[in-house]
Write a protein that holds these residues in place. Structure first.
Motif, PDB file in Angstrom:
ATOM      1  N   MET A   1       0.859  -1.217  -0.165  1.00  0.00           N
ATOM      2  CA  MET A   1       0.203  -0.048  -0.011  1.00  0.00           C
ATOM      3  C   MET A   1       0.813   1.174   0.023  1.00  0.00           C
ATOM      4  O   MET A   1       1.813   1.326   0.842  1.00  0.00           O
ATOM      5  N   PRO A   2       0.569   2.185  -0.873  1.00  0.00           N
ATOM      6  CA  PRO A   2       1.648   3.318  -0.935  1.00  0.00           C
ATOM      7  C   PRO A   2       1.351   4.249   0.354  1.00  0.00           C
ATOM      8  O   PRO A   2       0.239   4.287   0.983  1.00  0.00           O
ATOM      9  N   ARG A   3       2.538   4.948   0.524  1.00  0.00           N
ATOM     10  CA  ARG A   3       2.341   5.766   1.880  1.00  0.00           C
ATOM     11  C   ARG A   3       2.291   7.088   1.220  1.00  0.00           C
ATOM     12  O   ARG A   3       3.183   7.731   0.648  1.00  0.00           O
ATOM     13  N   ILE A   4       1.267   7.654   1.562  1.00  0.00           N
ATOM     14  CA  ILE A   4       1.044   9.074   0.986  1.00  0.00           C
ATOM     15  C   ILE A   4       0.712  10.029   2.403  1.00  0.00           C
ATOM     16  O   ILE A   4       0.263   9.803   3.185  1.00  0.00           O
ATOM     17  N   ARG A   5       1.318  11.376   2.042  1.00  0.00           N
ATOM     18  CA  ARG A   5       1.235  12.186   3.186  1.00  0.00           C
ATOM     19  C   ARG A   5       1.340  13.836   2.481  1.00  0.00           C
ATOM     20  O   ARG A   5       1.779  13.815   1.416  1.00  0.00           O
ATOM     21  N   PRO A   6       0.699  14.788   2.940  1.00  0.00           N
ATOM     22  CA  PRO A   6       0.498  16.043   2.642  1.00  0.00           C
ATOM     23  C   PRO A   6       2.050  16.580   2.518  1.00  0.00           C
ATOM     24  O   PRO A   6       2.935  16.262   3.717  1.00  0.00           O
ATOM     25  N   ILE A   7       2.109  17.246   1.867  1.00  0.00           N
ATOM     26  CA  ILE A   7       3.536  17.965   1.535  1.00  0.00           C
ATOM     27  C   ILE A   7       4.105  18.867   2.764  1.00  0.00           C
ATOM     28  O   ILE A   7       5.164  19.030   3.297  1.00  0.00           O
ATOM     29  N   SER A   8       2.928  19.447   3.559  1.00  0.00           N
ATOM     30  CA  SER A   8       2.941  19.908   4.751  1.00  0.00           C
ATOM     31  C   SER A   8       4.077  19.388   5.642  1.00  0.00           C
ATOM     32  O   SER A   8       4.662  19.765   6.701  1.00  0.00           O
ATOM     33  N   ASP A   9       3.753  17.990   5.597  1.00  0.00           N
ATOM     34  CA  ASP A   9       4.543  17.140   6.768  1.00  0.00           C
ATOM     35  C   ASP A   9       6.007  17.109   6.518  1.00  0.00           C
ATOM     36  O   ASP A   9       6.759  16.921   7.307  1.00  0.00           O
ATOM     37  N   LEU A  10       6.387  17.498   5.337  1.00  0.00           N
ATOM     38  CA  LEU A  10       7.756  17.680   5.066  1.00  0.00           C
ATOM     39  C   LEU A  10       8.595  18.502   6.038  1.00  0.00           C
ATOM     40  O   LEU A  10       9.516  18.335   6.425  1.00  0.00           O
ATOM     41  N   SER A  11       8.015  19.757   6.344  1.00  0.00           N
ATOM     42  CA  SER A  11       8.805  20.728   6.979  1.00  0.00           C
ATOM     43  C   SER A  11       8.386  20.349   8.547  1.00  0.00           C
ATOM     44  O   SER A  11       9.262  20.707   9.414  1.00  0.00           O
ATOM     45  N   ASP A  12       7.275  19.787   8.986  1.00  0.00           N
ATOM     46  CA  ASP A  12       6.805  19.891  10.171  1.00  0.00           C
ATOM     47  C   ASP A  12       7.535  18.145  10.764  1.00  0.00           C
ATOM     48  O   ASP A  12       7.560  18.054  11.832  1.00  0.00           O
ATOM     49  N   HIS A  13       7.383  17.183   9.844  1.00  0.00           N
ATOM     50  CA  HIS A  13       7.786  15.834  10.247  1.00  0.00           C
ATOM     51  C   HIS A  13       8.836  15.203   9.542  1.00  0.00           C
ATOM     52  O   HIS A  13       8.727  13.935   9.123  1.00  0.00           O
ATOM     53  N   LEU A  14       9.986  15.851   8.992  1.00  0.00           N
ATOM     54  CA  LEU A  14      10.977  15.462   8.160  1.00  0.00           C
ATOM     55  C   LEU A  14      11.681  14.097   8.697  1.00  0.00           C
ATOM     56  O   LEU A  14      11.791  13.389   7.977  1.00  0.00           O
ATOM     57  N   ALA A  15      11.916  14.176  10.141  1.00  0.00           N
ATOM     58  CA  ALA A  15      12.644  13.123  10.545  1.00  0.00           C
ATOM     59  C   ALA A  15      11.729  11.756  10.677  1.00  0.00           C
ATOM     60  O   ALA A  15      12.108  10.682  10.087  1.00  0.00           O
ATOM     61  N   GLU A  16      10.553  11.978  10.866  1.00  0.00           N
ATOM     62  CA  GLU A  16       9.672  11.018  10.764  1.00  0.00           C
ATOM     63  C   GLU A  16       9.257  10.379   9.533  1.00  0.00           C
ATOM     64  O   GLU A  16       9.392   8.922   9.249  1.00  0.00           O
ATOM     65  N   ILE A  17       9.270  11.301   8.296  1.00  0.00           N
ATOM     66  CA  ILE A  17       9.117  10.859   7.000  1.00  0.00           C
ATOM     67  C   ILE A  17      10.549   9.993   6.422  1.00  0.00           C
ATOM     68  O   ILE A  17      10.460   9.116   5.844  1.00  0.00           O
ATOM     69  N   THR A  18      11.457  10.655   7.051  1.00  0.00           N
ATOM     70  CA  THR A  18      13.034   9.928   6.754  1.00  0.00           C
ATOM     71  C   THR A  18      12.850   8.381   7.245  1.00  0.00           C
ATOM     72  O   THR A  18      13.240   7.513   6.607  1.00  0.00           O
ATOM     73  N   GLN A  19      12.528   8.383   8.503  1.00  0.00           N
ATOM     74  CA  GLN A  19      12.694   7.066   9.067  1.00  0.00           C
ATOM     75  C   GLN A  19      11.564   5.947   8.377  1.00  0.00           C
ATOM     76  O   GLN A  19      11.841   4.993   8.350  1.00  0.00           O
ATOM     77  N   GLU A  20      10.363   6.564   8.158  1.00  0.00           N
ATOM     78  CA  GLU A  20       9.480   5.821   7.348  1.00  0.00           C
ATOM     79  C   GLU A  20       9.913   5.285   6.176  1.00  0.00           C
ATOM     80  O   GLU A  20      10.010   4.191   5.722  1.00  0.00           O
ATOM     81  N   ALA A  21      10.560   6.124   5.538  1.00  0.00           N
ATOM     82  CA  ALA A  21      11.057   5.802   3.914  1.00  0.00           C
ATOM     83  C   ALA A  21      12.144   4.762   4.337  1.00  0.00           C
ATOM     84  O   ALA A  21      12.508   3.720   3.627  1.00  0.00           O
ATOM     85  N   HIS A  22      13.101   4.745   5.122  1.00  0.00           N
ATOM     86  CA  HIS A  22      14.168   3.785   5.287  1.00  0.00           C
ATOM     87  C   HIS A  22      13.706   2.446   6.123  1.00  0.00           C
ATOM     88  O   HIS A  22      13.966   1.527   5.723  1.00  0.00           O
TER      89      HIS A  22
END
Length: 98
Positions: A1-22
Motif C-alpha cells: 500500500m503506498p504511503r501518502i502524506r501531505p507536503i506540509s508534513d515535510l517541514s513539520d515531520h521530516l525526521a519521521e518521513i525519513t525514518q518511514e522511508a528507511h
C-alpha cells in the motif's frame, strides 16, 4: 500500500518521513492540494530502483536487437564468449585494486 502524506508534513515531520522511508524501504508520496508533488525514498530504495530500470532497459534493447536479426546464439556460445572476455576485465580490475 503506498504511503501518502501531505507536503506540509515535510517541514513539520521530516525526521519521521525519513525514518518511514528507511524502515519501509518504499517511497513516501507527498501531495499538494491532493495532487502528487514529490516522492521521498531512501538511497537504498533509489539505487535498487535505478538498478531495476537499467536491467529493464538492457532487456528491452536486447529485444529490439533480436527483432532486427534472425541470428541466434545458444547458451553455450554466449557463455563461452563471456568467459573469453572475463580474464581481460579481471586484469583491469586487479590493476585498480592495487
Amino acid at each position: 500500500m503506498p504511503r501518502i502524506r501531505p507536503i506540509s508534513d515535510l517541514s513539520d515531520h521530516l525526521a519521521e518521513i525519513t525514518q518511514e522511508a528507511h524502515r519501509s524501504k518504499e517511497p513516501v508520496f507527498l501531495t499538494q492540494n491532493g495532487v502528487g508533488a514529490l516522492v521521498v525514498m531512501s538511497m537504498e530504495c533509489y539505487e535498487e530502483t535505478r538498478y531495476e530500470d537499467e536491467i529493464y532497459n538492457k532487456l528491452r534493447e536486447a529485444e529490439i536487437q533480436a527483432a532486427e536479426t534472425s541470428q541466434r546464439f545458444s547458451h553455450e556460445e554466449v557463455m563461452a564468449a563471456a568467459w573469453k572476455r572475463l580474464p581481460m576485465h579481471m586484469n583491469f580490475i586487479g590493476r585498480i585494486a592495487r
